[in-house]
Design an enzyme around this catalytic site. Structure first.
Site, PDB file in Angstrom:
ATOM      1  N   MET A  10       0.812  -1.214   0.000  1.00 28.19           N
ATOM      2  CA  MET A  10       0.000   0.000   0.000  1.00 28.19           C
ATOM      3  C   MET A  10       0.845   1.264   0.000  1.00 28.19           C
ATOM      4  O   MET A  10       0.416   2.286  -0.480  1.00 28.19           O
ATOM      5  CB  MET A  10      -0.924   0.025   1.219  1.00 28.19           C
ATOM      6  CG  MET A  10      -2.140  -0.850   1.045  1.00 28.19           C
ATOM      7  SD  MET A  10      -3.196  -0.269  -0.286  1.00 28.19           S
ATOM      8  CE  MET A  10      -3.699   1.323   0.337  1.00 28.19           C
ATOM      9  N   GLY A  11       2.037   1.229   0.557  1.00 25.11           N
ATOM     10  CA  GLY A  11       2.846   2.435   0.548  1.00 25.11           C
ATOM     11  C   GLY A  11       3.954   2.400   1.573  1.00 25.11           C
ATOM     12  O   GLY A  11       4.054   1.494   2.395  1.00 25.11           O
ATOM     13  N   VAL A  66       5.782   4.598   4.657  1.00 26.96           N
ATOM     14  CA  VAL A  66       5.415   5.622   5.633  1.00 26.96           C
ATOM     15  C   VAL A  66       6.675   6.255   6.199  1.00 26.96           C
ATOM     16  O   VAL A  66       7.595   5.554   6.635  1.00 26.96           O
ATOM     17  CB  VAL A  66       4.564   5.030   6.771  1.00 26.96           C
ATOM     18  CG1 VAL A  66       4.152   6.130   7.742  1.00 26.96           C
ATOM     19  CG2 VAL A  66       3.320   4.361   6.207  1.00 26.96           C
ATOM     20  N   LYS A  69       2.568   9.089   4.002  1.00 28.53           N
ATOM     21  CA  LYS A  69       2.455   7.781   3.364  1.00 28.53           C
ATOM     22  C   LYS A  69       2.554   7.968   1.853  1.00 28.53           C
ATOM     23  O   LYS A  69       1.693   8.601   1.242  1.00 28.53           O
ATOM     24  CB  LYS A  69       1.132   7.120   3.735  1.00 28.53           C
ATOM     25  CG  LYS A  69       1.011   5.677   3.281  1.00 28.53           C
ATOM     26  CD  LYS A  69      -0.226   5.030   3.884  1.00 28.53           C
ATOM     27  CE  LYS A  69      -0.263   3.551   3.584  1.00 28.53           C
ATOM     28  NZ  LYS A  69      -1.433   2.897   4.211  1.00 28.53           N
ATOM     29  N   ASP A  86      -9.342  -4.567   7.536  1.00 28.84           N
ATOM     30  CA  ASP A  86      -7.978  -5.050   7.763  1.00 28.84           C
ATOM     31  C   ASP A  86      -7.562  -4.770   9.208  1.00 28.84           C
ATOM     32  O   ASP A  86      -6.437  -4.376   9.477  1.00 28.84           O
ATOM     33  CB  ASP A  86      -7.008  -4.388   6.777  1.00 28.84           C
ATOM     34  CG  ASP A  86      -5.637  -5.093   6.767  1.00 28.84           C
ATOM     35  OD1 ASP A  86      -5.599  -6.315   7.024  1.00 28.84           O
ATOM     36  OD2 ASP A  86      -4.628  -4.413   6.525  1.00 28.84           O
TER      37      ASP A  86
END
Length: 878
Positions: free
Chosen positions: A1-2, A4, A19, A112
Site C-alpha cells: 500500500m505504501g 510511511v 504515506k 484489515d
C-alpha cells in the site's frame, strides 16, 4: 500500500506521518485508486481513536497522504511481550470498538483490523490506523450480507480473486513462509472471497480481544493456507480466556455472519451481562469492577453474601455527524465559539460573515435563517430556556429572540470575552476585563472579580455559570499581549463567599457538562485538543485525571484563548476543526467597494503595510502558534519571508528597512528585505508595537505595553542607509486607559490615535497636536486604526462595525476641527485578532488595502450526540 515516513510540517510546526506510494507502483491505476480511496475513507472520520488525515498531496513525482503521527508501540508489539491482564485489555478493546463504531456510523468498514494497525499512545489513548482497505457499505443491506462496494464506486463489486487481496503472504511485507498478520484476523466470509460488511470488523475485533488475553492468535497456523483453513473450519478454545468475556467472544466469532454480533456497540451489553453473572459466583474480596453500563460490587462474608448492582441509564453510542453549514462560518468572528447548540440540542446558532444564523436540527430539510440586526456578532450564548440569544457587537452586549424579534442592548461591553445566562435571568459576562453580573435588561450590574496583580492577570474571560447558580467557571492568563493560553488556567469563583481557586492549570475555555446520574465533567482545550476530567460541582474540586477526548479543535492560543466548541445541557457537542484565526484575503478596494485581489488565497493575515514606493506590501501571516513577516512584490507577485516570530511590520520612510515588534513581547526590531536576520532596535522587556514614522523618519511612534495598559511612546531614530539606531522611547500618552494605533500626519503636526478613555470600554479616534496639545475626539460612536490621507484633508479609520470611515478636517493654527464623517465602503473589513491592523492606504489614498472576507467555502463543523455517555465510558473516575 505504501511507504510511511516521519516528517515535519514546516507550516504548522508539527510532526506528521507521510504515506507515499512506492515508485514501482506509482503508475499502477489500481494501487493509485486504493491509495486515494484511503484518503476519502479517512477524511470524514474525526474521532479520538482514529488516526486522522491532514491532507492528500499530488505532485509531479507522486501522491502522498499526510497523516497524524501517532507515537507509541503497536498493539502487536505489546502482545509480543505476553498476554495482557483483563484490566489492561478491556480499556484497549473499548477504544478499538469506539473507533469502529464511529467508522461504521459513516458507512466505512475497516476490513484489515489487526494488532499491527492499532497504536498505543503513552497517555493511554488507542489509535486505529490504516483504513486503506475500507469499503463503503449500504447500512440498509448490511444485515443481509449484501455486496460491499469500493468507496466512490457503488456500481462495482469486490473481486472474488483472493490473490488480489492483501490478506495473502507477500514477500514485500513478510519473510518467506511467515503468515501475513491479516490472514489470521479475516472473517470466514472474507477468507472465501465473499462480500463483507461491518460484521467482518466485529470478527476481527473478537480475534484481537482473544489474542490480547491469551497472547496467541486463535487461528494462527504455520502458513497462510493453514491459517485460512482454520478461520473457515475451526473454533477457538474459549476456556482459555476469562469468564467475563467468553459470551462476548462467542458472539463476535460466529462463523455465520447472520448469527454474529451485528453492531460493535452491542459488545458492551454482552460484557456487562457476563460480568454480572461472574460477580455473582465470585469469591473475590471487596472487588469493585466497572464495566460498560453497570457497576458490580461483590463482598466475601460469613453466612450470607449481598450482591448489589447499581444501574444507570442505558448508555447510548457516540454519534458523530458532519454538519453542512453555510459558507463563511466563522468569518468575521473575533472570539468565542462561533457555532453553539441550544440547551435542548434541537437548534444551532452560528456566526457566518459577522452575522448570526439559526438552524433547526429537529426538522428535516430545515434551512438556516439570518437573525436581523446582528451585524458584527461574536461569542453568542443561549438563555437556558433557549428562547433568546445574547451576543457581542459594536462594543455592546445585545440579545435577540430565537425567532429574530426583540433585539435589545443589554450593556456596554468591551473588550468582549464571553458570557453566560442563568436560569433566574441573570447574566455573567466578561466586561472591562473582569466578570460582571447583571440582570438580563442590563440593570443592577456589579463586578464579581478583580484582577490579581500578584499573578499579573490580564483578564477574566469565557465565564460559565455552573448548575445551581452558586459558582462560575472562567479562564485567566497573565498580562502579555502575545500570551499563549496553553499556559492559561481555568478558575472557579464561588458566588456564595466570592472566593476563587484554580481548577485546571494549562487550560482554557472551560465548559461543564453533567450526566443523568449527577456525574459532572470539566471540558477544556490545550494545544488544540479537547480534554475532559471529572468535576464535582458541589465541592468545586477536580476528581481524577484528564483524558484527551477530541483532537484538532479550532483554537486560538493567542491573543484570547478562543476555542471553537460548545456543549448543550443535553450533552450535544458542536465544534469546528482547523484554524481558529479569522481567515481573510487581501484586496485593494475603492470607495465604490470594487475589490481587486492582491492575495486571493485565504489565510490568517494581519497588518498590511504598503512600502513608500507602493510596489511592495509587508504583512503578517499567522500559522496557529507563530506569526511571520512576509513581503509581497505587487508587480511580480513574489512572496518573501523576512522574519519569523515578529509582528506589526512598518516600512521606514526610505523603504530600505522594516521595523517590527517581537511576538515574545520584547523590544522593537528591524530587518532589511534581503535577509531574515532581525536585529534589535530598541531594547525592552515589554511589548512594543511600532506604528508610525514621521515623514523624515527621525521619530517613531510606538504602542507600548506598560503594566495593565497600552501607552504611546516616541523614540528618536537615525539611519546611515544601512543600519538603524534608536534612542530610549519617551512617553507621549500615558494613562489608566489604552492609547493605541498612533499615526503621524504627513506634515508631522498631529498624531491620530485610538483610546478607550471614555469609560465605555470601546475605542474612539482622537487627534492631538505633536509634540503636545489638547486632544480632539474624531469618531462619534467608536473607531480605531486611524490613517492620514496623503493628498487630501481626510482621516481614515475603522468603525465599530468594521467599515472604513473617512472624516474631513481643517485646522487653523493649533486648532483641529472635525468636518463631516462618511462611510468609505459598506463592505466591512475582516478584523483578525488583537491589534492586527486590518488595512493600509494606497499612496494616492484612492484605495484601501484591506483584509476582506474570503470566497465562500465549507467549514468543517462536527456535531456529537451522547457525549456524556462517551465520557462515562472513557474518563477515569475516582
Amino acid at each position: 500500500m505504501g511507504e510511511v515516513h516521519r516528517a515535519t510540517d514546516t507550516n504548522l510546526g508539527r510532526q506528521v506521518a507521510i504515506k507515499v506510494l512506492p515508485d514501482a507502483f506509482a503508475s499502477d491505476p489500481e494501487r493509485l485508486a486504493r491509495f486515494e480511496r484511503e484518503a476519502r475513507a479517512l477524511a470524514p472520520l474525526n474521532h479520538p481513536n482514529v488516526a486522522g488525515i491532514y491532507g492528500l498531496e499530488r505532485t509531479p513525482t507522486g501522491t502522498a497522504l499526510v497523516i497524524e503521527l501517532v507515537e507509541g508501540p503497536t498493539l502487536a508489539e505489546r502482545i509480543s511481550s505476553g498476554a495482557l491482564p483483563l484490566d489492561e485489555a478491556l480499556p484497549i478493546a473499548r477504544q478499538i470498538a469506539d473507533a469502529l463504531e464511529a467508522a461504521h456510523g459513516q458507512g466505512i468498514v475497516h476490513r484489515d483490523l489487526k494488532p499491527a494497525n492499532v497504536k498505543l499512545r503513552p497517555d493511554g489513548t488507542v489509535k486505529v490506523l490504516d483504513f486503506g482497505l475500507a469499503k463503503a457499505f449500504r447500512p440498509d443491506l448490511a444485515a443481509t450480507g449484501a455486496q460491499a462496494y469500493p468507496l466512490g464506486d457503488p456500481a462495482a463489486g469486490l473481486s472474488p480473486d483472493v490473490s488480489q487481496s492483501p490478506t495473502v503472504t507477500s514477500p514485500a511485507m513478510t519473510q518467506a513462509g511467515v503468515v501475513l498478520g491479516t490472514a489470521a484476523y479475516m472473517s470466514p466470509e472474507q477468507a472465501r472471497g465473499n462480500p463483507v460488511d461491518k460484521r467482518a470488523d466485529v470478527w476481527a475485533f473478537g480475534v484481537i480481544v482473544y489474542e490480547m488475553l491469551t497472547g496467541r492468535q486463535p487461528f494462527g497456523r504455520g502458513d497462510a493456507t493453514e491459517t485460512v483453513a482454520a478461520v473457515v473450519t475451526q473454533h477457538p478454545q474459549l476456556t482459555d480466556v476469562p469468564v467475563t468475556v467468553r459470551r462476548l467472544l462467542k458472539h463476535c466469532l460466529e462463523k455465520d455472519p447472520r448469527k454474529r454480533l451485528h453492531d460493535i456497540a452491542d459488545a458492551w451489553t454482552l460484557l456487562d451481562e457476563e460480568s454480572t453473572s461472574a460477580a455473582a459466583v465470585s469469591g473475590s474480596s471487596k472487588a469493585v469492577m466497572t464495566l460498560g453500563r453497570s457497576v458490580v460490587v461483590g463482598a466475601r462474608c460469613a453466612g450470607r453474601c449481598i450482591l448489589a448492582r447499581a444501574t444507570r441509564p442505558v448508555a447510548q453510542p457516540l454519534e458523530s455527524l458532519p454538519i453542512d453549514l453555510d459558507p463563511g462560518v466563522g468569518a468575521g468572528s473575533l472570539s468565542g465559539a462561533d457555532v453553539i447548540p441550544s440547551p435542548d440540542g434541537t437548534r444551532l446558532v452560528y456566526v457566518a460573515n459577522s452575522r448570526l444564523y439559526m438552524l433547526r436540527l429537529d426538522q428535516t430539510g430545515s434551512a438556516p435563517i439570518e437573525l436581523p440586526g446582528t451585524a458584527g456578532a461574536t461569542a453568542p450564548f443561549f438563555r437556558p430556556d433557549g428562547q433568546r440569544i445574547a451576543f457581542f457587537a459594536d462594543g455592546k452586549l445585545k440579545s435577540i429572540a430565537a425567532d429574530g424579534s426583540g433585539l435589545t442592548i443589554i450593556t456596554e461591553a468591551a473588550p468582549q470575552f464571553g458570557g453566560s445566562w442563568d436560569t433566574d435571568g441573570t447574566i455573567v459576562a466578561s466586561v472591562s476585563r473582569v466578570l460582571s453580573r447583571m440582570q438580563e435588561d442590563g440593570s443592577a450590574r456589579q463586578a464579581l472579580t478583580q484582577l490579581d496583580a500578584q499573578r499579573k492577570e490580564a483578564a477574566h474571560r469565557w465565564p460559565q455559570i455552573l448548575p445551581g447558580g452558586n459558582a462560575v467557571l472562567f479562564t485567566t492568563n497573565e498580562i502579555n499581549p502575545f500570551a499563549n493560553f496553553d499556559n492559561g488556567s481555568i478558575e472557579v469563583l464561588s458566588l456564595r463567599d466570592r472566593t476563587r481557586k484554580t481548577l485546571q492549570p494549562k487550560a482554557t475555555y472551560g465548559r461543564y457538562v453533567s450526566a443523568a446520574d449527577g456525574t459532572g465533567y470539566l471540558l477544556y482545550v490545550n494545544g488544540g485538543d479537547l480534554f475532559a476530567v471529572e468535576f464535582d460541582v458541589d465541592r468545586l474540586v477536580i476528581d481524577g485525571t484528564p483524558v484527551r477526548v477530541l483532537e484538532n479543535v479550532a483554537y486560538g492560543p493567542n491573543p484570547d484563548g478562543t476555542a471553537r466548541f460548545d456543549v448543550s445541557r443535553d450533552g450535544t457537542l458542536v465544534y469546528r476543526t482547523g484554524r481558529a484565526g479569522v481567515v481573510s484575503t487581501i484586496a485593494s478596494v475603492d470607495s465604490k467597494c470594487v475589490a481587486e485581489p492582491l492575495l486571493a488565497k485565504p489565510d490568517v493575515y494581519g497588518r498590511p503595510s504598503i512600502s513608500p514606493s507602493g510596489r511592495d506590501l509587508a504583512l503578517e501571516i499567522f500559522d496557529e502558534q507563530r506569526s511571520s513577516i512576509w513581503v509581497r512584490d505587487l508587480l511580480r507577485g513574489h512572496m518573501l519571508r523576512v522574519a519569523s516570530g515578529y509582528v506589526v511590520p512598518l516600512w521606514t520612510p526610505d523603504g530600505k528597512h522594516i521595523v517590527m515588534g517581537s511576538q515574545t513581547g520584547a523590544g522593537t526590531w528591524w530587518t532589511s528585505t534581503t535577509d531574515e536576520s532581525p536585529r534589535p532596535l530598541i531594547e525592552g522587556t515589554s511589548a512594543q508595537l511600532p506604528w508610525s514614522f514621521t515623514s523624515s523618519g527621525s521619530a517613531l511612534a510606538i504602542q507600548q505595553f506598560r503594566g495593565l495598559n497600552w501607552d504611546i511612546t516616541i523614540a528618536a531614530v537615525s539611519s546611515d542607509g544601512k543600519e538603524l539606531k534608536a534612542g530610549t522611547p519617551e512617553p507621549f500618552l500615558s494613562s489608566d486607559a489604552d492609547e493605541v494605533h498612533p499615526s503621524f500626519s504627513h506634515d508631522d503636526r498631529w498624531i491620530a490615535y485610538a483610546s478607550n478613555r471614555s469609560g465605555t470600554g470601546s475605542l474612539d479616534v482622537y487627534v492631538q497636536p505633536y509634540p503636545q496639545g489638547t486632544p480632539v475626539k474624531v469618531s462619534i460612536s467608536g473607531g480605531s486604526y486611524p490613517r492620514w490621507s496623503r493628498n487630501s484633508r481626510e482621516l481614515f479609520f475603522v468603525g465599530p462595525d468594521g467599515r472604513v470611515m473617512v472624516a474631513s478636517y481643517s485646522n487653523i493654527g493649533d486648532e483641529f476641527r472635525v468636518g463631516t464623517i462618511r462611510v468609505w465602503c459598506n463592505t466591512p473589513l475582516i478584523r483578525p485578532f488583537g491589534n492586527a491592523k486590518p488595512y493600509d492606504l494606497s499612496l494616492d489614498s484612492r484605495t484601501v488595502i484591506g483584509l476582506m472576507p474570503p470566497p465562500p467555502s465549507r467549514t468543517p463543523v462536527m456535531l456529537i450526540r451522547n457525549l456524556v455517555d462517551e465520557l462515562r465510558r472513557r474518563v477515569p473516575r475516582r
